[in-house]
Design a protein around this motif. Structure first.
Motif, PDB file in Angstrom:
ATOM      1  N   ALA A  45     -20.207 -44.178  69.533  1.00  0.00           N
ATOM      2  CA  ALA A  45     -21.601 -44.568  69.762  1.00  0.00           C
ATOM      3  C   ALA A  45     -22.381 -44.611  68.453  1.00  0.00           C
ATOM      4  CB  ALA A  45     -22.257 -43.605  70.744  1.00  0.00           C
ATOM      5  N   THR A  46     -22.191 -43.614  67.603  1.00  0.00           N
ATOM      6  CA  THR A  46     -22.961 -43.561  66.357  1.00  0.00           C
ATOM      7  C   THR A  46     -22.471 -44.570  65.324  1.00  0.00           C
ATOM      8  OG1 THR A  46     -21.550 -41.791  65.481  1.00  0.00           O
ATOM      9  CG2 THR A  46     -23.535 -41.137  66.665  1.00  0.00           C
ATOM     10  N   THR A  47     -21.222 -44.952  65.414  1.00  0.00           N
ATOM     11  CA  THR A  47     -20.692 -45.942  64.467  1.00  0.00           C
ATOM     12  C   THR A  47     -20.721 -47.358  65.035  1.00  0.00           C
ATOM     13  OG1 THR A  47     -18.441 -45.466  65.254  1.00  0.00           O
ATOM     14  CG2 THR A  47     -19.212 -44.290  63.285  1.00  0.00           C
ATOM     15  N   ARG A  48     -21.255 -47.469  66.254  1.00  0.00           N
ATOM     16  CA  ARG A  48     -21.383 -48.766  66.939  1.00  0.00           C
ATOM     17  C   ARG A  48     -20.024 -49.459  67.077  1.00  0.00           C
ATOM     18  NH1 ARG A  48     -26.582 -50.953  63.597  1.00  0.00           N
ATOM     19  NH2 ARG A  48     -25.239 -50.275  61.889  1.00  0.00           N
ATOM     20  N   LYS A  49     -19.045 -48.675  67.516  1.00  0.00           N
ATOM     21  CA  LYS A  49     -17.686 -49.173  67.700  1.00  0.00           C
ATOM     22  C   LYS A  49     -17.179 -48.895  69.115  1.00  0.00           C
ATOM     23  CE  LYS A  49     -16.836 -50.737  63.513  1.00  0.00           C
ATOM     24  NZ  LYS A  49     -16.497 -52.171  63.266  1.00  0.00           N
ATOM     25  N   LEU A  50     -18.052 -49.123  70.107  1.00  0.00           N
ATOM     26  CA  LEU A  50     -17.631 -48.922  71.490  1.00  0.00           C
ATOM     27  C   LEU A  50     -16.597 -49.970  71.891  1.00  0.00           C
ATOM     28  CD1 LEU A  50     -20.988 -48.145  73.340  1.00  0.00           C
ATOM     29  CD2 LEU A  50     -19.253 -46.539  72.544  1.00  0.00           C
ATOM     30  N   GLU A  51     -15.737 -49.579  72.831  1.00  0.00           N
ATOM     31  CA  GLU A  51     -14.747 -50.513  73.338  1.00  0.00           C
ATOM     32  C   GLU A  51     -15.438 -51.707  73.994  1.00  0.00           C
ATOM     33  OE1 GLU A  51     -14.994 -47.336  74.002  1.00  0.00           O
ATOM     34  OE2 GLU A  51     -13.047 -46.305  74.075  1.00  0.00           O
ATOM     35  N   LYS A  52     -14.791 -52.833  74.008  1.00  0.00           N
ATOM     36  CA  LYS A  52     -15.353 -54.060  74.564  1.00  0.00           C
ATOM     37  C   LYS A  52     -15.746 -53.853  76.025  1.00  0.00           C
ATOM     38  CE  LYS A  52     -14.478 -59.017  75.066  1.00  0.00           C
ATOM     39  NZ  LYS A  52     -13.493 -60.123  74.854  1.00  0.00           N
ATOM     40  N   GLY A  53     -16.961 -54.274  76.355  1.00  0.00           N
ATOM     41  CA  GLY A  53     -17.451 -54.156  77.719  1.00  0.00           C
ATOM     42  C   GLY A  53     -18.066 -52.812  78.057  1.00  0.00           C
ATOM     43  N   ARG A  54     -18.102 -51.897  77.111  1.00  0.00           N
ATOM     44  CA  ARG A  54     -18.657 -50.568  77.370  1.00  0.00           C
ATOM     45  C   ARG A  54     -20.025 -50.431  76.708  1.00  0.00           C
ATOM     46  NH1 ARG A  54     -15.955 -44.704  75.958  1.00  0.00           N
ATOM     47  NH2 ARG A  54     -16.913 -43.551  77.687  1.00  0.00           N
ATOM     48  N   SER A  55     -20.958 -49.753  77.376  1.00  0.00           N
ATOM     49  CA  SER A  55     -22.297 -49.537  76.826  1.00  0.00           C
ATOM     50  C   SER A  55     -22.656 -48.061  76.943  1.00  0.00           C
ATOM     51  CB  SER A  55     -23.332 -50.381  77.579  1.00  0.00           C
ATOM     52  OG  SER A  55     -23.579 -49.832  78.866  1.00  0.00           O
ATOM     53  N   THR A  56     -23.813 -47.722  76.366  1.00  0.00           N
ATOM     54  CA  THR A  56     -24.274 -46.327  76.424  1.00  0.00           C
ATOM     55  C   THR A  56     -25.279 -46.116  77.558  1.00  0.00           C
ATOM     56  OG1 THR A  56     -25.988 -46.825  74.782  1.00  0.00           O
ATOM     57  CG2 THR A  56     -23.894 -45.932  73.964  1.00  0.00           C
ATOM     58  N   LYS A  57     -25.232 -46.978  78.575  1.00  0.00           N
ATOM     59  CA  LYS A  57     -26.147 -46.815  79.705  1.00  0.00           C
ATOM     60  C   LYS A  57     -25.986 -45.432  80.335  1.00  0.00           C
ATOM     61  CE  LYS A  57     -27.681 -48.973  84.012  1.00  0.00           C
ATOM     62  NZ  LYS A  57     -27.492 -50.100  84.972  1.00  0.00           N
ATOM     63  N   LYS A  58     -24.764 -44.997  80.508  1.00  0.00           N
ATOM     64  CA  LYS A  58     -24.521 -43.622  80.957  1.00  0.00           C
ATOM     65  C   LYS A  58     -24.534 -42.735  79.713  1.00  0.00           C
ATOM     66  CE  LYS A  58     -21.834 -44.869  85.055  1.00  0.00           C
ATOM     67  NZ  LYS A  58     -20.534 -44.715  85.780  1.00  0.00           N
ATOM     68  N   TRP A  59     -25.740 -42.466  79.241  1.00  0.00           N
ATOM     69  CA  TRP A  59     -25.912 -41.835  77.932  1.00  0.00           C
ATOM     70  C   TRP A  59     -25.250 -40.470  77.838  1.00  0.00           C
ATOM     71  CZ3 TRP A  59     -28.229 -37.192  78.416  1.00  0.00           C
ATOM     72  CH2 TRP A  59     -29.063 -36.987  79.530  1.00  0.00           C
ATOM     73  N   TRP A  60     -25.153 -39.751  78.955  1.00  0.00           N
ATOM     74  CA  TRP A  60     -24.599 -38.398  78.935  1.00  0.00           C
ATOM     75  C   TRP A  60     -23.111 -38.384  78.576  1.00  0.00           C
ATOM     76  CZ3 TRP A  60     -26.819 -40.949  83.003  1.00  0.00           C
ATOM     77  CH2 TRP A  60     -25.971 -41.457  83.987  1.00  0.00           C
ATOM     78  N   GLU A  61     -22.470 -39.552  78.589  1.00  0.00           N
ATOM     79  CA  GLU A  61     -21.082 -39.629  78.147  1.00  0.00           C
ATOM     80  C   GLU A  61     -20.969 -39.696  76.625  1.00  0.00           C
ATOM     81  OE1 GLU A  61     -19.377 -42.990  80.081  1.00  0.00           O
ATOM     82  OE2 GLU A  61     -19.404 -42.073  82.085  1.00  0.00           O
ATOM     83  N   PHE A  62     -22.108 -39.920  75.956  1.00  0.00           N
ATOM     84  CA  PHE A  62     -22.094 -40.115  74.504  1.00  0.00           C
ATOM     85  C   PHE A  62     -23.012 -39.154  73.740  1.00  0.00           C
ATOM     86  CE2 PHE A  62     -21.351 -44.090  76.714  1.00  0.00           C
ATOM     87  CZ  PHE A  62     -20.181 -44.554  76.134  1.00  0.00           C
ATOM     88  N   TYR A  63     -24.108 -38.749  74.382  1.00  0.00           N
ATOM     89  CA  TYR A  63     -25.134 -37.976  73.677  1.00  0.00           C
ATOM     90  C   TYR A  63     -25.522 -36.731  74.465  1.00  0.00           C
ATOM     91  CZ  TYR A  63     -25.921 -42.351  71.084  1.00  0.00           C
ATOM     92  OH  TYR A  63     -25.771 -43.474  70.319  1.00  0.00           O
ATOM     93  N   GLN A  64     -26.172 -35.820  73.774  1.00  0.00           N
ATOM     94  CA  GLN A  64     -26.809 -34.678  74.413  1.00  0.00           C
ATOM     95  C   GLN A  64     -28.261 -34.600  73.951  1.00  0.00           C
ATOM     96  OE1 GLN A  64     -25.157 -30.907  73.167  1.00  0.00           O
ATOM     97  NE2 GLN A  64     -24.547 -31.722  71.165  1.00  0.00           N
ATOM     98  N   TYR A  65     -29.141 -34.252  74.884  1.00  0.00           N
ATOM     99  CA  TYR A  65     -30.563 -34.076  74.591  1.00  0.00           C
ATOM    100  C   TYR A  65     -30.936 -32.618  74.827  1.00  0.00           C
ATOM    101  CZ  TYR A  65     -31.403 -39.170  74.766  1.00  0.00           C
ATOM    102  OH  TYR A  65     -31.405 -40.520  74.536  1.00  0.00           O
ATOM    103  N   ASN A  66     -31.630 -32.028  73.859  1.00  0.00           N
ATOM    104  CA  ASN A  66     -32.116 -30.662  74.010  1.00  0.00           C
ATOM    105  C   ASN A  66     -33.540 -30.549  73.477  1.00  0.00           C
ATOM    106  OD1 ASN A  66     -29.874 -29.004  75.167  1.00  0.00           O
ATOM    107  ND2 ASN A  66     -28.778 -29.840  73.394  1.00  0.00           N
ATOM    108  N   ILE A  67     -34.226 -29.493  73.891  1.00  0.00           N
ATOM    109  CA  ILE A  67     -35.628 -29.292  73.528  1.00  0.00           C
ATOM    110  C   ILE A  67     -35.717 -28.442  72.263  1.00  0.00           C
ATOM    111  CG2 ILE A  67     -37.879 -28.457  74.307  1.00  0.00           C
ATOM    112  CD1 ILE A  67     -36.632 -30.780  75.966  1.00  0.00           C
TER     113      ILE A  67
END
Length: 341
Positions: A45-67
């Motif tokens: 995700a950070t290197t913008r090299k996702l497999e073809k047809g894949r997106s970061t819409k399901k963000w929790w598969e790629f990122y974590q958010y904390n306060i």
């Protein structure tokens, strides 16, 4: 000798207590931070090299958010949560509590914790969506717009106290930001029903002024204001003919004299006096988001692209009078959901 020791201890205690009190009374920035997961998906995700047809819409598969929190000068950064799903934090007016939303799509919960991250408790559990919320001026409860998974009338307004007690309103007419705390924070109020007949069709999610006498809203792409009680009685409202284009409204200044909004994605301020727009300024000349007033209304914090051109979102502070802008963070992750109290 004994008395000297006692006096010395008392003086030390008073000094330390004073320091602790002063630290608690200092205004804070609160925000969510987005970091990539330390695995193959996060790296792609950070290197913008996702497999073809894949997106970061399901963000929790790629990122974590904390306060997290920090001082407005960028010091004393503290991460308060570690569940990886925490967003939209807001400090209570007395700076004692933080409310925030946690969860993934169609399963959102509201939590309240002390400003140091302790006493973290879930007060709304796994609802379809939580659209917005506002602290009471008394800092003892939160007014929340909750979406329920049902065929119709999906929005409700809930008042949730810091100890978890809930009072619910099911009023579709006023569900989208119209219910509001009174200026003292003692109760939640509904506008006069005639207001919906007078304002432009489709007006929703108004921003209430600190004294609750005025609202700012967007109509036909322009920034507009109205005095709900007066408009409801007179049953008429019209543009002032000097309104400016507006993408989105953020909030009124704490003193109620200015409105923070965006045009072309840039941080702008409108001066308001006795219900009239008296001036406008594009303060940032730089695209940003999640802008917030300082408690004394002299500065604005916002999130924008790193000035060193790294692909991160950083926090900036602007002086409202001089326009002087400073980037106060430099990191390898992204900031979101900025709030200042």
């Amino acid at each position: 000798m004994y008395y000297k020791c006692v006096i010395s201890v008392l003086i030390s205690f008073l000094i330390l207590s004073g320091v602790a009190f002063a630290e608690d009374d200092v205004d804070k920035l609160v925000f969510s931070i987005r970091e990539p997961l330390h695995n193959e998906d996060g790296f792609r995700a950070t290197t913008r090299k996702l497999e073809k047809g894949r997106s970061t819409k399901k963000w929790w598969e790629f990122y974590q958010y904390n306060i997290g929190t920090m001082n407005p000068d960028g010091t004393d950064y503290r991460q308060l949560t570690d569940d990886g799903l925490s967003r939209q934090p807001r400090l209570s007016p007395d700076r004692e509590w933080i409310a925030y939303i946690s969860g993934v799509d169609e399963s959102k919960s509201l939590y309240i914790m002390l400003v140091d991250g302790s006493e973290n408790k879930q007060v709304i559990k796994k609802e379809y969506a939580i659209h917005d919320f506002w602290w009471s001026p008394l800092s003892n409860a939160v007014l929340v717009v909750v979406e329920i998974d049902r065929p119709k009338d999906r929005l409700e307004n809930w008042v949730v106290s810091v100890d978890g007690k809930i009072q619910r309103w099911r009023t579709q007419l006023w569900a989208q930001g119209w219910l509001h705390w009174d200026a003292k924070g003692e109760k939640v109020k509904e506008p006069n029903r005639k207001l919906s007949e007078v304002l432009p069709t489709g007006t929703k999610w108004p921003e209430w002024s600190p004294d609750r006498n005025w609202i700012a809203f967007k109509t036909e792409g322009f920034l507009a204001i109205a005095e709900p009680d007066v408009v409801s009685i007179g049953r008429t409202w019209f543009l002032q003919q000097n309104e400016v284009p507006c993408d989105h409204i953020e909030e009124w200044s704490p003193d109620g004299k200015r409105i923070l909004f965006y045009t072309s994605g840039e941080i702008c301020v409108a001066d308001v006096e006795q219900g009239k727009f008296t001036g406008y300024v594009n303060l940032s000349l730089y695209q940003g988001r999640d802008a917030a007033w300082s408690p004394d209304a002299t500065q604005i914090a916002f999130i924008g692209a790193d000035s060193d051109r790294r692909r991160t979102s950083e926090i900036f502070i602007i002086d409202v009078d001089t326009g002087k802008m400073q980037q106060i963070t430099s990191t390898t992750y992204d900031y979101f959901d900025l709030h200042w109290r």
